[in-house]
Design an enzyme around this catalytic site. Structure first.
Site, mmCIF file in Angstrom:
data_model
loop_
_atom_site.group_PDB
_atom_site.id
_atom_site.type_symbol
_atom_site.label_atom_id
_atom_site.label_comp_id
_atom_site.label_asym_id
_atom_site.label_seq_id
_atom_site.Cartn_x
_atom_site.Cartn_y
_atom_site.Cartn_z
ATOM 1 C CG ASP A 233 -2.147 -0.825 1.050
ATOM 2 O OD1 ASP A 233 -2.536 -1.027 -0.116
ATOM 3 O OD2 ASP A 233 -2.714 -1.292 2.043
ATOM 4 C CB ALA B 24 -15.709 12.284 5.675
ATOM 5 C CB THR C 129 -19.007 19.376 4.017
ATOM 6 O OG1 THR C 129 -17.924 19.379 4.970
ATOM 7 C CG2 THR C 129 -20.324 19.312 4.767
ATOM 8 C CB SER D 247 -12.471 23.055 7.131
ATOM 9 O OG SER D 247 -11.240 23.432 6.535
ATOM 10 C CG ASP E 292 -4.541 -1.293 8.302
ATOM 11 O OD1 ASP E 292 -5.278 -1.413 7.292
ATOM 12 O OD2 ASP E 292 -4.079 -0.205 8.679
#
Length: 671
Positions: free
Chosen positions: A300, A369, A371, A374, A509
């Protein structure tokens, strides 16, 4: 690591007692080569007693008996020494497990305090700040900071939270803050601590397939040499030079692969112990060995190749916008963004001279997550927003503004460099773009180069778009890149590689990684990950460091190379000892064989004793080498084989001659 450090804390007398315990026939039967040496030792002792009772010369036989007995004890001691290095670790882990108690939730909603040994898979337990976690499991309620030093050795606390890929916890670790509810994942005797203890105890260490195959080969070679030595009896009678049984035993012991036979168990145990010292818990020795034979490595991007958190690296204003204006707006819009990316924007802005402070009258909009942006609404009417491209486009157009084409050009420019773009806007106006870059881990390119030289192909898997993935892959130096990868794509890629006859390794994981971890030949699961991932993988990394996958491969290669190197050295030794002993057996009857006494040894008896004594002493001399392992150097399998043949093969062939000569000189002086 020096040989002295390898033996630190080892007490000779307990080690001697442990070596003597392994003289039991059922213990020796596990090692056919040493079993033959032990039988020869008994035969030599019987002949020494028989000759003594008959008034015949018996001292040579008795000395041979003592040397052969020492050979067996040295081999037993090598295995015992390898086990003792992990026994202290196992004892400390047992102490961690003892006296753990748990507060278990009952079916009626009550809480019962019980011993940790009474917990069963599926039980729900409550753990508060300051308490030790009594069993392996997953957090199902709450979040907490946990000290995992009892398992990993690292004192830095880590955050574990329910509903994430970092929900896994281990028995013996300590909760530092908050209160959590854990669902127990293992029955007693099957926890991570139990597996770690079993890993370092030879009684529960199953030999790996490669080790078994080599043991069969060594047993076959021993049988062949037994036939050869037996055939010398009629040959000696025909030449008028009858050979005594003790001398034939000495020849057999020197011809069979005694050195590698004595060190083989220690090499396997030491390899497993090295993995444990790296905080890697293998479910079997096979997993460590497979790591040394890996052809394809799937990694990954996030956390493995990169540091894991993207960081702001540049502010790119649109034409007509001052960079200071963009920095100030980005800074104000990031005050309510608690993510690592948001904090990195503040850090970069401050480093570049921005001095803006949070306005206590401002209405800050937290990042989410949903919208994907910020921002901050200031009292003077300024509406500042920072976020993903589509989220800012929608915000600007809702304000009645125009989203300029120059913004798309900047976004594409950032993406082509392997970074992630965030757009900053003020009311109806777009100010510019922030570049968030995945920071490549230091030294990762060099490690990939070493793996490539060792014949391992590296493939980076990421959910990023192809442009970003290609840029990061090129910077990291991987061989191939798979972008926009899904769990199904990972599984298909592993099967595709395996269909071509390649051994595949990967790490993961999350629960969605479990199918791929189970399918891979080597699956490395993070201890902080979900229980599904840990059950699917065959190695668990206690440090939860995805970069450990590279270290696992190196440990596996070191184990295989060490075994191969010492096997080569042992077989080469046997050739040299053959040319020392065989002429000594017949030189009295056939004086012409004295021309083969190239070393000018003192007498036939001293030649035989010197060779057998060298055969015994070489085992303890190589124990530190077997425990430490051969240094892994970059190179293909063919290059490694050539190096082993040159260094260990030639060294094993030449070393016995001067060593046996020195022993012969010492014996001649003593006798």
């Amino acid at each position: 690591m020096s040989s002295r450090s390898l033996l630190t804390g080892i007490k000779p007398f307990p080690l001697f007692l442990e070596s003597c315990k392994r003289l039991a026939p059922w213990a020796l039967a596990r090692n056919p080569v040493m079993m033959v040496v032990a039988i020869g030792t008994v035969i030599t002792f019987v002949f020494a007693l028989l000759h003594y009772s008959q008034g015949l010369p018996w001292r040579l036989e008795m000395v041979l008996f003592l040397i052969l007995l020492a050979t067996v004890l040295f081999a037993n001691g090598a295995e015992a020494l390898a086990e003792s290095r992990g026994r202290a670790h196992a004892n400390s882990l047992r102490e961690t497990r003892q006296n753990l108690t748990a507060r278990r939730r009952g079916t009626n909603g009550g809480v019962d305090e019980i011993g940790a040994d009474a917990l069963r898979r599926g039980d729900l337990i409550e753990v508060a700040a300051g308490e030790l976690i009594p069993a392996d499991g997953e957090i199902v309620e709450g979040a907490a900071t946990i000290n995992e030093s009892a398992i990993t050795g690292e004192s830095a606390p880590v955050l574990r939270e329910a509903g994430t890929d970092n929900s896994g916890v281990s028995a013996g670790t300590k909760v530092l803050t908050d209160r959590i509810v854990i669902k127990v994942s293992n029955d007693p005797g099957d926890s991570l601590l139990d597996r770690m203890i079993a890993l370092v105890e030879s009684a529960k260490r199953q030999r790996t397939p490669n080790e078994l195959a080599l043991s069969v080969l060594l047993a076959a070679m021993t049988l062949i040499f037994l036939v050869v030595v037996t055939a010398l009896v009629p040959m000696g009678d025909f030449l008028g030079a009858p050979l005594s049984v003790p001398l034939l035993v000495a020849l057999l012991v020197c011809l069979i692969p005694t050195t590698i036979g004595g060190l083989l168990p220690a090499i396997g145990i030491a390899g497993m112990e090295r993995a444990l010292r790296a905080n890697l818990v293998a479910k079997s020795g096979k997993a460590v060995e497979v790591a040394g034979s890996i052809d394809t490595l799937l990694l990954d991007k996030t956390g493995t190749i990169t540091l894991g958190d993207r960081r702001a690296t540049a502010f790119l204003p649109l034409p007509g916008v001052e960079q200071s204006v963009l920095r100030e707006a980005a800074c104000l819009a990031s005050f309510a963004d608690p993510t690592p990316e948001g904090r990195s924007i503040l850090t970069l802005a401050l480093d570049q001279g921005t001095t803006v402070a949070a306005n206590e009258h401002a209405d800050f909009i937290e990042f989410s997550a949903h919208t994907r942006l910020s921002g901050a609404d200031l009292p003077e009417g300024r509406q500042l927003r920072k976020g993903a491209t589509d989220a800012i486009r929608r915000f600007v157009e809702e304000q009645g503004g125009h989203y300029p084409d120059a913004t798309d050009d900047l976004v594409e420019q950032v993406a082509r460099k392997g970074a992630t773009p965030l757009v900053v806007a003020e009311n109806r106006r777009v100010l510019g773009v922030i570049a968030l870059s995945d920071v490549i881990k230091p030294g990762i390119r060099e490690r990939f180069a070493r793996l490539r030289e060792a014949g391992v192909r590296t493939v980076m898997i990421t959910g990023d778009n192809p442009l970003t993935a290609a840029a990061i892959g090129a910077e990291a130096g991987v061989d191939d890149v798979v972008a926009e990868a899904t769990p199904e794509r990972k599984l298909a890629l592993i099967r595709e590689e395996q269909s071509k006859g390649r051994l595949v390794a990967m790490m993961g994981d999350g629960t969605n990684d479990a199918p791929a971890l189970a399918q891979a030949d080597l699956g490395l699961a993070m201890n902080s990950g979900t229980q599904a991932a840990k059950e699917a993988g065959n190695i668990v990394d206690l440090d939860s460091d995805p970069g450990k996958l590279l270290e696992v491969v190196e440990i596996g290669k070191q184990l295989l190379i060490t075994r191969g190197a010492l096997t080569t050295f042992s077989l080469a030794n046997d050739v040299a000892k053959y040319f020392v002993i065989l002429p000594a057996l017949f030189v009295v009857t056939l004086p012409g064989l004295s021309v083969l006494n190239l070393l000018g040894l003192h007498s036939p008896d001293s030649a035989i004793l010197s060779a057998v004594l060298f055969n015994a002493l070489i085992i303890p001399a190589l124990i530190p080498f077997a425990l430490r392992g051969v240094q892994v150097r970059p190179g293909s399998a063919d290059a490694t084989l050539r190096r082993n043949l040159l260094v260990f093969g030639l060294g094993g062939l030449l070393l016995p001659f001067p060593a046996i000569k020195l022993i012969d000189l010492a014996l001649a002086w003593m006798l």
